[in-house]
Design an enzyme around this catalytic site. Structure first.
Site, PDB file in Angstrom:
ATOM      1  CD  GLU A 103      11.266  12.376  59.345  1.00 16.88           C
ATOM      2  OE1 GLU A 103      11.576  12.107  58.274  1.00 16.88           O
ATOM      3  OE2 GLU A 103      10.056  12.188  59.626  1.00 16.88           O
ATOM      4  CG  ASP A 128      15.559  13.096  51.459  1.00 20.28           C
ATOM      5  OD1 ASP A 128      15.874  12.763  50.290  1.00 20.28           O
ATOM      6  OD2 ASP A 128      14.931  12.170  52.099  1.00 20.28           O
ATOM      7  CD  GLU A 222      11.898   9.782  46.270  1.00 16.56           C
ATOM      8  OE1 GLU A 222      12.274   8.891  45.735  1.00 16.56           O
ATOM      9  OE2 GLU A 222      12.305  10.014  47.375  1.00 16.56           O
ATOM     10  NE  ARG A 275      20.916   6.838  49.691  1.00 12.73           N
ATOM     11  CZ  ARG A 275      19.861   6.118  49.967  1.00 12.73           C
ATOM     12  NH1 ARG A 275      18.684   6.535  49.708  1.00 12.73           N
ATOM     13  NH2 ARG A 275      19.989   4.812  50.243  1.00 12.73           N
TER      14      ARG A 275
HETATM   15  O1  F6P Z   1      15.810   9.783  52.542  1.00 11.02           O
HETATM   16  C1  F6P Z   1      16.861   9.581  51.487  1.00 11.02           C
HETATM   17  C2  F6P Z   1      16.381   8.805  50.271  1.00 11.02           C
HETATM   18  O2  F6P Z   1      17.103   8.708  49.318  1.00 11.02           O
HETATM   19  C3  F6P Z   1      14.838   9.378  49.834  1.00 11.02           C
HETATM   20  O3  F6P Z   1      15.239  10.502  48.963  1.00 11.02           O
HETATM   21  C4  F6P Z   1      14.276   8.050  49.049  1.00 11.02           C
HETATM   22  O4  F6P Z   1      12.966   8.100  49.072  1.00 11.02           O
HETATM   23  C5  F6P Z   1      14.437   7.096  50.070  1.00 11.02           C
HETATM   24  O5  F6P Z   1      15.962   7.559  50.725  1.00 11.02           O
HETATM   25  C6  F6P Z   1      14.765   5.764  49.266  1.00 11.02           C
HETATM   26  O6  F6P Z   1      15.352   4.909  50.228  1.00 11.02           O
HETATM   27  P1  F6P Z   1      15.844   3.505  49.947  1.00 11.02           P
HETATM   28  O7  F6P Z   1      17.533   3.608  50.142  1.00 11.02           O
HETATM   29  O8  F6P Z   1      15.386   2.560  51.170  1.00 11.02           O
HETATM   30  O9  F6P Z   1      15.585   2.969  48.595  1.00 11.02           O
END
Ligand code: F6P
Length: 342
Positions: A103, A128, A222, A275
């Protein structure tokens, strides 16, 4: 033609597969040259580049992360950001830009393309799965598989100790990862941001599970929120797009369950494990097809477009449509899952 490529926002499995497909088809079929921009929009903003050619993309299909690096840099908020991006594109003789992101990254591509005349094409990515214009984003399937495997493992340890295990999964304000992994992993409660949850109801599900001598697994997104009260957060820090960092609800919920039921409850926060690592076969397939179609959009000079999955077809949609609306879980899908709660 020289094409710039960047990956922005949170990384996700499949980014390298997109990069590889773009470069392979761009070089082999169209004779294009490429410039990789490092760390999302930081690259064009600061003129930070990496060589990007066929040898650079060899062997990266199964690799997680991104060879280009990523960040949540927002050039629209930087001083003279747009001017600096344009100057650097001119300096490196980049004629078009492919932005691979969620996004926020694609929101910047939309503004650059629609308001400032920068020739951009977008590729959607996020674990997501919350981008409205596409049926699925790559990264999501891998995240769901990782979360499902974790839930399978947590079942056996929960049962050995007859305790509640709360699993907090990512997804920001959408419950897709929670719903899909919770269903696949046989969770006894799934809590998503789209539907506020009642802690008493969750405790009732937990108690009923113990009655049949099974240990309950509660999957909580979350971004899920209790009926009475606000979002539970570990801290209030914001990223550079102004989003609050989520996480904390799992820990809070386990304590509440323990306090109200007297049953031992523990939390596992899966975090960035969702991730990392190699993409699933589905994500490799989707990411590769997105890459092939993105370079075709460049060839057609179809600027301001994003590639999207519709059924099994890859289509092009206006970037603006992709970034204005969040795709959240349909209440009917959540109701469907309810038969397994408790
Ligand atoms: O948008 C992907 C995501 O992994 C979300 O699910 C999560 O809230 C966020 O990014 C975490 O972000 P960061 O990598 O900045 O901790």
């Amino acid at each position: 033609m020289r094409v710039g490529v960047l990956t922005g926002g949170g990384d996700c499995p499949g980014l390298n597969a997109v990069i590889r497909a773009i470069v392979r088809k761009g070089v082999q079929e169209y004779g294009y040259e490429f410039t990789g921009f490092r760390d999302g929009w930081h690259g064009p903003l600061k003129g930070d580049t990496v060589p990007l050619d066929i040898p650079a993309v060899r062997g990266i299909l199964p690799r997680g992360g991104t060879i280009l690096g990523s960040s949540r840099t927002n050039p629209l908020k930087a001083e003279n950001g747009v001017r600096r991006v344009k100057e650097n594109l001119a300096k490196y003789e980049v004629d078009a830009l492919i932005a691979i992101g969620g996004e926020d990254t694609l929101g910047v591509a939309t503004a650059l393309s629609d308001e400032y005349g920068v020739p951009c094409v977008g590729v959607p990515k996020t674990i997501d799965n919350d981008l409205a214009a596409t049926d699925y984003t790559f990264g999501f399937d891998t995240a769901v598989n990782i979360a499902t495997e974790a839930i399978d493992r947590l079942h056996t340890t929960a049962e050995s100790h007859m305790r509640v295990l709360v699993v907090e999964v990512m997804g920001r304000h959408a419950g897709w990862i929670a719903l899909h992994s919770g269903l696949a992993g046989g969770a006894n409660a799934i809590l998503i941001p789209e539907q506020r949850f009642d802690v008493d109801q969750v405790c009732a599900w937990v108690e009923s599970r113990f009655k049949i001598r099974y240990a309950p697994i509660v999957v909580v997104a979350e971004g899920a929120m209790p009926k009475d009260g606000d979002m539970v957060l570990k801290d209030q820090s914001l990223d550079s797009f102004g989003h609050v960092r989520l996480s904390g609800v799992g820990e809070w919920l386990a304590k509440e369950i323990e306090r109200r039921t007297g049953k031992e409850a523990r939390t596992t926060v899966l975090g960035h494990i969702q991730r990392g690592g190699t993409p699933s076969a589905f994500d490799r397939w989707l990411a590769t097809r997105f890459g092939l179609h993105a370079i075709d959009a460049v060839r057609d000079q179809d600027w301001g477009k994003m590639v999207a999955l519709r059924g099994t077809d890859i289509v092009r949609v206006p970037l603006r449509d992709a970034t204005t609306q969040l795709k959240t879980v349909d209440p009917r899908l959540y109701t469907e899952a309810g038969v397994f709660f408790g």
